[in-house]
Design a protein around this motif. Structure first.
Motif, PDB file in Angstrom:
ATOM      1  N   HIS A   1       0.520  -4.545   3.678  1.00 35.44           N
ATOM      2  CA  HIS A   1      -0.870  -4.338   4.131  1.00 35.44           C
ATOM      3  C   HIS A   1      -1.666  -5.640   4.075  1.00 35.44           C
ATOM      4  O   HIS A   1      -2.879  -5.621   3.868  1.00 35.44           O
ATOM      5  CB  HIS A   1      -1.539  -3.278   3.249  1.00 35.44           C
ATOM      6  CG  HIS A   1      -2.503  -2.386   3.977  1.00 35.44           C
ATOM      7  ND1 HIS A   1      -3.636  -2.849   4.603  1.00 35.44           N
ATOM      8  CD2 HIS A   1      -2.480  -1.057   4.181  1.00 35.44           C
ATOM      9  CE1 HIS A   1      -4.289  -1.820   5.135  1.00 35.44           C
ATOM     10  NE2 HIS A   1      -3.596  -0.722   4.903  1.00 35.44           N
TER      11      HIS A   1
ATOM     12  N   HIS B   1      -6.680   5.887   9.936  1.00 38.61           N
ATOM     13  CA  HIS B   1      -6.171   6.202   8.591  1.00 38.61           C
ATOM     14  C   HIS B   1      -7.214   5.883   7.538  1.00 38.61           C
ATOM     15  O   HIS B   1      -7.855   4.843   7.572  1.00 38.61           O
ATOM     16  CB  HIS B   1      -4.893   5.387   8.331  1.00 38.61           C
ATOM     17  CG  HIS B   1      -4.382   5.475   6.926  1.00 38.61           C
ATOM     18  ND1 HIS B   1      -4.215   6.668   6.264  1.00 38.61           N
ATOM     19  CD2 HIS B   1      -3.986   4.507   6.058  1.00 38.61           C
ATOM     20  CE1 HIS B   1      -3.745   6.417   5.041  1.00 38.61           C
ATOM     21  NE2 HIS B   1      -3.592   5.126   4.894  1.00 38.61           N
TER      22      HIS B   1
ATOM     23  N   HIS C   1      -4.342   2.483  12.559  1.00 37.76           N
ATOM     24  CA  HIS C   1      -2.951   2.275  12.137  1.00 37.76           C
ATOM     25  C   HIS C   1      -2.064   1.768  13.265  1.00 37.76           C
ATOM     26  O   HIS C   1      -0.853   1.632  13.094  1.00 37.76           O
ATOM     27  CB  HIS C   1      -2.361   3.526  11.500  1.00 37.76           C
ATOM     28  CG  HIS C   1      -1.456   3.229  10.348  1.00 37.76           C
ATOM     29  ND1 HIS C   1      -0.217   2.640  10.512  1.00 37.76           N
ATOM     30  CD2 HIS C   1      -1.624   3.386   9.016  1.00 37.76           C
ATOM     31  CE1 HIS C   1       0.334   2.489   9.318  1.00 37.76           C
ATOM     32  NE2 HIS C   1      -0.495   2.919   8.396  1.00 37.76           N
TER      33      HIS C   1
ATOM     34  N   HIS D   1      -9.046   2.334   8.591  1.00 40.46           N
ATOM     35  CA  HIS D   1      -8.622   1.412   9.644  1.00 40.46           C
ATOM     36  C   HIS D   1      -7.793   2.097  10.703  1.00 40.46           C
ATOM     37  O   HIS D   1      -7.340   3.235  10.535  1.00 40.46           O
ATOM     38  CB  HIS D   1      -7.828   0.238   9.042  1.00 40.46           C
ATOM     39  CG  HIS D   1      -6.533   0.628   8.374  1.00 40.46           C
ATOM     40  ND1 HIS D   1      -5.350   0.728   9.056  1.00 40.46           N
ATOM     41  CD2 HIS D   1      -6.256   0.949   7.085  1.00 40.46           C
ATOM     42  CE1 HIS D   1      -4.388   1.082   8.204  1.00 40.46           C
ATOM     43  NE2 HIS D   1      -4.910   1.227   6.998  1.00 40.46           N
TER      44      HIS D   1
ATOM     45  N   HIS E   1       0.925   4.611   1.339  1.00 41.83           N
ATOM     46  CA  HIS E   1       0.199   5.346   2.383  1.00 41.83           C
ATOM     47  C   HIS E   1       0.196   6.843   2.065  1.00 41.83           C
ATOM     48  O   HIS E   1       1.250   7.457   1.987  1.00 41.83           O
ATOM     49  CB  HIS E   1       0.866   5.069   3.741  1.00 41.83           C
ATOM     50  CG  HIS E   1       0.186   5.720   4.897  1.00 41.83           C
ATOM     51  ND1 HIS E   1      -0.199   5.033   6.027  1.00 41.83           N
ATOM     52  CD2 HIS E   1      -0.174   6.999   5.110  1.00 41.83           C
ATOM     53  CE1 HIS E   1      -0.765   5.869   6.881  1.00 41.83           C
ATOM     54  NE2 HIS E   1      -0.763   7.078   6.341  1.00 41.83           N
TER      55      HIS E   1
ATOM     56  N   HIS F   1      -7.809   5.528   3.438  1.00 41.30           N
ATOM     57  CA  HIS F   1      -7.172   5.398   2.126  1.00 41.30           C
ATOM     58  C   HIS F   1      -7.864   6.330   1.116  1.00 41.30           C
ATOM     59  O   HIS F   1      -8.977   6.785   1.354  1.00 41.30           O
ATOM     60  CB  HIS F   1      -7.278   3.947   1.623  1.00 41.30           C
ATOM     61  CG  HIS F   1      -6.344   3.007   2.333  1.00 41.30           C
ATOM     62  ND1 HIS F   1      -5.768   1.925   1.725  1.00 41.30           N
ATOM     63  CD2 HIS F   1      -5.881   2.987   3.615  1.00 41.30           C
ATOM     64  CE1 HIS F   1      -5.003   1.272   2.583  1.00 41.30           C
ATOM     65  NE2 HIS F   1      -5.058   1.894   3.751  1.00 41.30           N
TER      66      HIS F   1
ATOM     67  N   HIS G   1       0.848  -1.198   0.000  1.00 36.71           N
ATOM     68  CA  HIS G   1       0.000   0.000   0.000  1.00 36.71           C
ATOM     69  C   HIS G   1       0.880   1.244   0.000  1.00 36.71           C
ATOM     70  O   HIS G   1       1.855   1.296   0.745  1.00 36.71           O
ATOM     71  CB  HIS G   1      -0.890  -0.005   1.252  1.00 36.71           C
ATOM     72  CG  HIS G   1      -1.632   1.288   1.472  1.00 36.71           C
ATOM     73  ND1 HIS G   1      -2.503   1.818   0.552  1.00 36.71           N
ATOM     74  CD2 HIS G   1      -1.617   2.165   2.513  1.00 36.71           C
ATOM     75  CE1 HIS G   1      -3.004   2.961   1.025  1.00 36.71           C
ATOM     76  NE2 HIS G   1      -2.474   3.198   2.209  1.00 36.71           N
TER      77      HIS G   1
ATOM     78  N   HIS H   1       4.185   0.395   2.482  1.00 39.65           N
ATOM     79  CA  HIS H   1       4.404  -0.671   3.464  1.00 39.65           C
ATOM     80  C   HIS H   1       3.464  -1.831   3.190  1.00 39.65           C
ATOM     81  O   HIS H   1       2.500  -1.705   2.427  1.00 39.65           O
ATOM     82  CB  HIS H   1       4.248  -0.151   4.898  1.00 39.65           C
ATOM     83  CG  HIS H   1       2.882   0.386   5.235  1.00 39.65           C
ATOM     84  ND1 HIS H   1       1.804  -0.421   5.502  1.00 39.65           N
ATOM     85  CD2 HIS H   1       2.433   1.656   5.346  1.00 39.65           C
ATOM     86  CE1 HIS H   1       0.747   0.338   5.777  1.00 39.65           C
ATOM     87  NE2 HIS H   1       1.093   1.599   5.684  1.00 39.65           N
TER      88      HIS H   1
ATOM     89  N   TRP I   1       4.682   7.040   2.333  1.00 42.23           N
ATOM     90  CA  TRP I   1       5.499   5.848   2.551  1.00 42.23           C
ATOM     91  C   TRP I   1       4.731   4.634   2.074  1.00 42.23           C
ATOM     92  O   TRP I   1       3.511   4.673   1.933  1.00 42.23           O
ATOM     93  CB  TRP I   1       5.943   5.735   4.002  1.00 42.23           C
ATOM     94  CG  TRP I   1       4.894   5.622   5.076  1.00 42.23           C
ATOM     95  CD1 TRP I   1       3.854   6.485   5.318  1.00 42.23           C
ATOM     96  CD2 TRP I   1       4.822   4.611   6.090  1.00 42.23           C
ATOM     97  NE1 TRP I   1       3.153   6.070   6.421  1.00 42.23           N
ATOM     98  CE2 TRP I   1       3.712   4.927   6.918  1.00 42.23           C
ATOM     99  CE3 TRP I   1       5.581   3.479   6.386  1.00 42.23           C
ATOM    100  CZ2 TRP I   1       3.349   4.135   8.016  1.00 42.23           C
ATOM    101  CZ3 TRP I   1       5.217   2.703   7.486  1.00 42.23           C
ATOM    102  CH2 TRP I   1       4.124   3.033   8.278  1.00 42.23           C
TER     103      TRP I   1
HETATM  104 CU1  C2O Z   1      -0.282   3.009   6.323  1.00 45.61          CU
HETATM  105 CU2  C2O Z   1      -3.853   1.322   5.336  1.00 45.61          CU
HETATM  106  O1  C2O Z   1      -2.031   2.017   5.878  1.00 45.61           O
END
Ligand code: C2O
Ligand code: CU
Length: 470
Positions: free
Chosen positions: A147, A402, A454, A452, A107, A404, A105, A145, A143
């Motif tokens: 997921h 967080h 984090h 969600h 971010h 998206h 993902h 990372h 960034w």
């Molecule tokens: Cu940094 Cu859904 O995540």
């Protein structure tokens, strides 16, 4: 070989667990700060840059003299930094050379759904996938990372995270510190067993094992760019520090005591409208702050410690700068950085409520949003493309939330309007028993995305919800 300490279960809302290292730890401020290498495109054409990141297991030296097995993009922790331009398509081919499925993902990315790293869009071992990032968005410190559903905590803990810096013409026109004085700092905590490994609690460790760390996992060693309590030599000049809290569950209040100032110029979603002078910057997991520190305020030879005011002892230490020399500095912090148009709550089509609480997850305690655990087959909200919406987030214990796809602005915290002008965020910390209202606009793409917590252990224990832009 690791011991677990910290708070016990309080009712159904456990606190994070501190894992104590048994490895010998270095004297703080002896290891040099690494700067993650820049990724190079393997191909560029008129419309796009193409990168390849191979996820692989590697052994790296984190603690002096010990080998630590990691999982890394490019076999590195943090992974290579991608520097991209707003509006220029960036295609990242992720090849999975690990023994487990992954999901990547970006971010803070304004990304089409098929490239956003929905938690069940797995890249299987041996497979690869092209993630396409149009980057129709502002300059910002992003960034990438892992997921993967149920496994984000352990897979990020093992090292699957890196910087993705988006630049644009507006930002480049400003005289901000750049080049070697633009330093990304990924701050995260880990613990080390005597053999150098970074064990993560096993969820199948018998009765109560899962509950024991559902509050979150904390390490006792603070890493910056993958190095324990590092040091950096600096000029007597301004530096831009791109602070990222890449920890699974730890929150920081970063400061330069005594009396050092941090001038914040950017947030999760890029430049602020105007700089703001702070004594401390609070970052929950996933949050970023771009700050400028002027080391000309110090003398050659001075040590300047970056500390976490929320803790004491070793965990209060983060890293240390040493002012090494006088140097020319043509940078400046303009009084106006950007324009941030506040979204108008009167234009919102709907207000939705999301309650972040604990609850029953298949016979264990887990974390819920509106009483439901994450289920990829269920859609919990269907905002319409182009609409402005207000989302009211309420928590029992602290949760960094967080969203998206859509950056947002904070409308109220505990019923109060935040002081200062609007800023773009993608992660906001809900403090204990607090309500935060955010306002956002769903633009660009239709499809499924997630909201969600984090705190990665909370996320893995189901504190995630799907919304679908229709
Ligand atoms: Cu940094 Cu859904 O995540
Ligand atoms: Cu949480």
């Amino acid at each position: 070989t690791l011991s677990v300490a910290g708070c016990s279960l309080i009712g159904s809302t456990p606190a994070p667990r501190l894992l104590a290292s048994s490895a010998p730890l270095p004297t703080p401020y002896t290891v040099p700060l690494p700067i993650p290498a820049l990724a190079k495109p393997y191909r560029s054409d008129a419309s796009a840059d193409y990168y390849e990141l191979v996820q692989r297991a590697a052994e790296v030296e984190i603690l002096p003299g010990l080998r630590t097995p990691i999982w890394g993009y490019g076999g590195q922790f943090p992974g290579p930094t991608i520097r991209a331009r707003a509006g220029r398509r960036t295609v990242v081919r992720v090849a999975n050379g690990l023994g487990a499925p992954t999901v990547t993902h970006l971010h803070g990315g304004h990304t089409p759904p098929e490239s956003d790293g929905y938690p069940t869009d797995l890249v299987q071992p041996g497979a690869r996938r092209d993630y396409v990032f149009p980057l129709e968005q502002r300059a910002a410190t992003l960034w990438y990372h892992d997921h993967r559903m149920d496994y984000t905590g352990p897979q990020v803990w093992r090292g699957l995270a890196g910087f993705f810096l988006v630049g644009d013409a507006e930002e480049s026109a400003l005289p901000l510190p750049s080049g070697e004085r633009d330093v990304p700092l990924m701050i995260c905590d880990r613990s080390f067993a005597a053999d150098g490994t970074m064990p993560y609690p096993a969820r199948d460790g018998g009765p109560g094992a899962r509950e024991a760390f559902m509050g979150g996992v904390l390490g006792d060693v603070i890493l910056v760019n993958g190095a324990p309590w590092p040091r950096l030599g600096v000029d007597r000049a301004r530096y831009r520090l791109r602070l990222l809290n890449g920890s699974n569950a730890r929150t920081y209040e970063l400061a330069l005591p005594p009396g050092g100032t941090l001038t914040q110029i950017g947030s999760d979603g890029g430049l602020l409208a105007a700089p703001r002078t702070l004594e401390r910057v609070r970052l929950a997991p996933g949050e970023r702050a771009d700050v400028v520190v002027d080391f000309a305020a110090y003398r050659v030879g001075d040590h300047v410690e970056l500390r976490n005011l929320l803790e004491e002892g070793a965990q209060a230490r983060v890293m240390r700068f040493t002012v090494e020399r006088d140097a020319r500095d043509d940078s400046a912090i303009p009084a106006t950085l950007s324009r941030v148009e506040p979204l108008d709550p009167a234009k919102a089509t709907v207000t939705r409520d999301f309650q972040f609480t604990s609850g029953d997850l298949h016979g264990h305690t887990g974390w819920m949003i509106n009483g439901k655990p994450f289920d990829a087959r269920r859609v919990d909200a269907k905002p319409r493309l182009g609409d402005i919406e207000i989302w009211r987030l309420t928590s029992d214990v602290a949760h960094p939330v967080h969203l998206h796809l859509a950056g947002f602005q904070v409308l109220s915290v505990g019923g109060e309007r935040p002081s200062g002008p609007a800023e773009w965020k993608d992660t906001v910390e809900l403090r204990e028993a607090q309500t935060v209202e955010i306002i956002t606009r769903f633009t660009g793409y239709r499809g499924r995305y997630v909201l969600h917590c984090h705190n990665l252990e909370h996320e893995d224990m189901a504190m995630m919800s799907t919304f679908e832009v229709v």
